[in-house]
Design a protein around this motif. Structure first.
Motif, mmCIF file in Angstrom:
data_model
loop_
_atom_site.group_PDB
_atom_site.id
_atom_site.type_symbol
_atom_site.label_atom_id
_atom_site.label_comp_id
_atom_site.label_asym_id
_atom_site.label_seq_id
_atom_site.Cartn_x
_atom_site.Cartn_y
_atom_site.Cartn_z
ATOM 1 N N SER A 199 0.812 -1.224 0.000
ATOM 2 C CA SER A 199 0.000 0.000 0.000
ATOM 3 C C SER A 199 0.843 1.272 0.000
ATOM 4 N N VAL A 200 2.129 1.155 0.323
ATOM 5 C CA VAL A 200 2.949 2.365 0.444
ATOM 6 C C VAL A 200 4.150 2.303 -0.498
ATOM 7 N N PHE A 201 4.077 3.102 -1.545
ATOM 8 C CA PHE A 201 5.175 3.278 -2.481
ATOM 9 C C PHE A 201 5.870 4.608 -2.223
ATOM 10 N N SER A 202 5.081 5.668 -2.118
ATOM 11 C CA SER A 202 5.622 7.026 -2.087
ATOM 12 C C SER A 202 5.414 7.702 -0.735
ATOM 13 N N TYR A 203 6.023 8.880 -0.613
ATOM 14 C CA TYR A 203 5.797 9.730 0.562
ATOM 15 C C TYR A 203 4.312 10.046 0.703
ATOM 16 N N GLN A 204 3.642 10.322 -0.421
ATOM 17 C CA GLN A 204 2.219 10.656 -0.376
ATOM 18 C C GLN A 204 1.388 9.475 0.108
ATOM 19 N N ASP A 205 1.739 8.259 -0.310
ATOM 20 C CA ASP A 205 1.053 7.072 0.206
ATOM 21 C C ASP A 205 1.221 6.977 1.712
ATOM 22 N N ALA A 206 2.440 7.134 2.175
ATOM 23 C CA ALA A 206 2.719 7.039 3.608
ATOM 24 C C ALA A 206 1.963 8.111 4.387
ATOM 25 N N LYS A 207 1.937 9.315 3.836
ATOM 26 C CA LYS A 207 1.246 10.429 4.485
ATOM 27 C C LYS A 207 -0.239 10.116 4.654
ATOM 28 N N ARG A 208 -0.850 9.591 3.597
ATOM 29 C CA ARG A 208 -2.278 9.259 3.666
ATOM 30 C C ARG A 208 -2.529 8.136 4.664
ATOM 31 N N ILE A 265 -0.831 7.313 7.260
ATOM 32 C CA ILE A 265 -0.640 7.799 8.630
ATOM 33 C C ILE A 265 -1.782 8.717 9.041
ATOM 34 N N GLU A 266 -2.150 9.646 8.174
ATOM 35 C CA GLU A 266 -3.214 10.599 8.500
ATOM 36 C C GLU A 266 -4.553 9.914 8.722
ATOM 37 N N GLU A 267 -4.829 8.863 7.939
ATOM 38 C CA GLU A 267 -6.095 8.149 8.052
ATOM 39 C C GLU A 267 -6.030 6.993 9.042
ATOM 40 N N LYS A 268 -4.876 6.828 9.690
ATOM 41 C CA LYS A 268 -4.671 5.797 10.706
ATOM 42 C C LYS A 268 -5.006 4.401 10.171
ATOM 43 N N CYS A 269 -4.467 4.119 9.001
ATOM 44 C CA CYS A 269 -4.739 2.844 8.328
ATOM 45 C C CYS A 269 -3.860 1.705 8.814
ATOM 46 N N CYS A 270 -2.752 2.008 9.468
ATOM 47 C CA CYS A 270 -1.810 0.962 9.851
ATOM 48 C C CYS A 270 -1.012 1.389 11.073
ATOM 49 N N ASP A 271 -0.293 0.435 11.639
ATOM 50 C CA ASP A 271 0.541 0.692 12.814
ATOM 51 C C ASP A 271 2.015 0.818 12.465
ATOM 52 N N ALA A 272 2.412 0.355 11.274
ATOM 53 C CA ALA A 272 3.816 0.357 10.880
ATOM 54 C C ALA A 272 3.908 0.370 9.355
ATOM 55 N N ILE A 273 5.101 0.699 8.848
ATOM 56 C CA ILE A 273 5.312 0.842 7.408
ATOM 57 C C ILE A 273 6.568 0.093 6.983
ATOM 58 N N LEU A 300 9.075 10.950 7.815
ATOM 59 C CA LEU A 300 7.654 11.150 8.120
ATOM 60 C C LEU A 300 7.189 10.167 9.188
ATOM 61 N N ALA A 301 7.553 8.910 9.024
ATOM 62 C CA ALA A 301 7.169 7.899 10.008
ATOM 63 C C ALA A 301 7.749 8.209 11.382
ATOM 64 N N GLN A 302 9.013 8.610 11.414
ATOM 65 C CA GLN A 302 9.649 8.972 12.682
ATOM 66 C C GLN A 302 8.925 10.123 13.364
ATOM 67 N N ALA A 303 8.533 11.107 12.580
ATOM 68 C CA ALA A 303 7.844 12.279 13.135
ATOM 69 C C ALA A 303 6.512 11.900 13.772
ATOM 70 N N HIS A 304 5.893 10.820 13.285
ATOM 71 C CA HIS A 304 4.593 10.383 13.812
ATOM 72 C C HIS A 304 4.722 9.142 14.694
ATOM 73 N N HIS A 305 5.967 8.792 15.049
ATOM 74 C CA HIS A 305 6.227 7.658 15.943
ATOM 75 C C HIS A 305 5.656 6.348 15.377
#
Length: 357
Positions: A244-253, A255-263, A282-287
């Motif tokens: 589900s996560v290829f790009s920074y934008q994927d990761a951002k979405r 994280i923002e939508e709380k879809c997962c616990d880890a990447i 980005l992941a580090q900033a959001h723990h």
């Protein structure tokens, strides 16, 4: 540094045993190596691994991307440590992440060589070794138990178990049987490779409450962010996003939508180190915990992934076991770029990614 020449070649990679997931089976593959020569004589080495079922990139497409799309753009361009040139290259075409990763790795290899440093140190790392899990591919319950026991005896302290092809009862029973066989001594990382529906995932995970599980990776289809969020909300087992996560934008979405616990960051998905670093930050900033993983790849790709993981320093999980799967008959450490020990991956102090030209 100014780019003077770009060349590619196929590197055949043979595995010591077939590797099977819910998406494909691999025993032999050709990776595409790119060598970028600069006017100062430095040569940067990068690689792309064709993984059509995940990235959409075939061997033919990677070759075409590098030779007809990216090479003409890159020739004569100046490369510096900001690597903003990669952002410009990314705008040429959406996706096509594997060819982009090969170019990105080659540029980072060259920059580290110019700085007279191995890549992990160029990226800010200090340690040379990583503790990795080992992946048990899909097979009969008996075969999976045997393989798991063998890897534990050889020194691995965690196992990643591939699932996603069986019924609910079969999936539940496999993990229970492996756990019983190992007497509960090893934590599992379970990867369904998009093989379940959200309802199946929740039902299966509910049956594993008493089993040591670090996380369950990509239980539902990559495009089903809502399904991933549903599973995350309905289980206490941590859920990791991979396909589900290829790009920074994927990761951002995510994280923002709380879809997962880890990447899970893989260079072949992110298009290389530059985008991978952005996702990690980005992941580090959001723990949000991060794992660095890989496709079934070759020597240059795996060396780059190991250096990237070491450079990020605070990566929680490492899934870089492919070097243990290679048939390395007549392959030297200089060609591999990494040294393997039981459960451990070590990079050398050779410059860049440590792959001989």
């Amino acid at each position: 540094m100014i780019i003077d020449k770009i060349e590619i070649q196929k590197i055949p990679i043979k595995l010591n045993a077939p590797f099977k997931t819910a998406l494909r089976e691999v025993q032999v593959l050709d990776v595409i190596r790119v060598a970028i020569t600069f006017t100062n004589g430095i040569i940067g080495i990068g690689e792309a691994a064709p993984t059509k079922v995940i990235t959409g990139d075939t061997e033919e497409r990677i070759i075409s991307d590098i030779t007809t799309r990216f090479a003409p753009f890159l020739m004569g361009q100046t490369v510096d440590t900001s690597c903003t040139l990669l952002d410009e290259m990314d705008q040429l075409v959406e996706g096509h992440s594997s060819a982009k990763a090969a170019i990105d790795i080659a540029l980072h290899d060259a920059l580290a060589k110019a700085a007279n440093l191995p890549l992990y140190r160029f990226l800010g790392g200090t340690s040379q070794s990583l503790e990795t899990d080992f992946t048990i591919s899909i097979g009969t319950p008996e075969k999976m138990c045997h393989d798991a026991q063998e890897k534990v005896h050889s020194g691995f302290k965690s196992l990643k178990i591939k699932l996603g092809l069986g019924t609910i009862d079969e999936e539940v029973a496999k993990i229970r049987r492996i756990n019983q066989h190992l007497q509960g001594q090893i934590p599992f990382r379970i990867d369904a490779n998009q093989g379940w529906t959200k309802e199946e995932a929740v039902q299966i995970l509910h049956e594993w409450q008493d089993i040591p599980i670090d996380f369950v990776e990509q239980p539902v289809n990559a495009a089903d962010f809502a399904g991933l969020k549903y599973v995350t909300e309905h289980t206490t087992v941590p859920i990791m996003a991979d396909e589900s996560v290829f790009s920074y934008q994927d990761a951002k979405r995510l994280i923002e939508e709380k879809c997962c616990d880890a990447i899970n960051i893989k260079l072949m998905k992110s298009g290389g180190i530059r985008e991978g670093r952005k996702i990690f930050a980005l992941a580090q900033a959001h723990h949000i915990p991060v794992m660095v993983g890989s496709m079934i790849e070759g020597y240059g790709g795996m060396a780059a992934a190991a250096h990237f993981a070491l450079g990020m320093a605070k990566v929680r999980y490492i899934d870089l076991d492919v070097p243990f799967m290679w048939d390395t008959t007549n392959i030297s450490a200089t060609q591999q770029g990494v040294i393997v020990k039981p459960g451990e991956l070590i990079v050398t102090d050779a410059l860049g990614i440590g792959i001989g030209e």
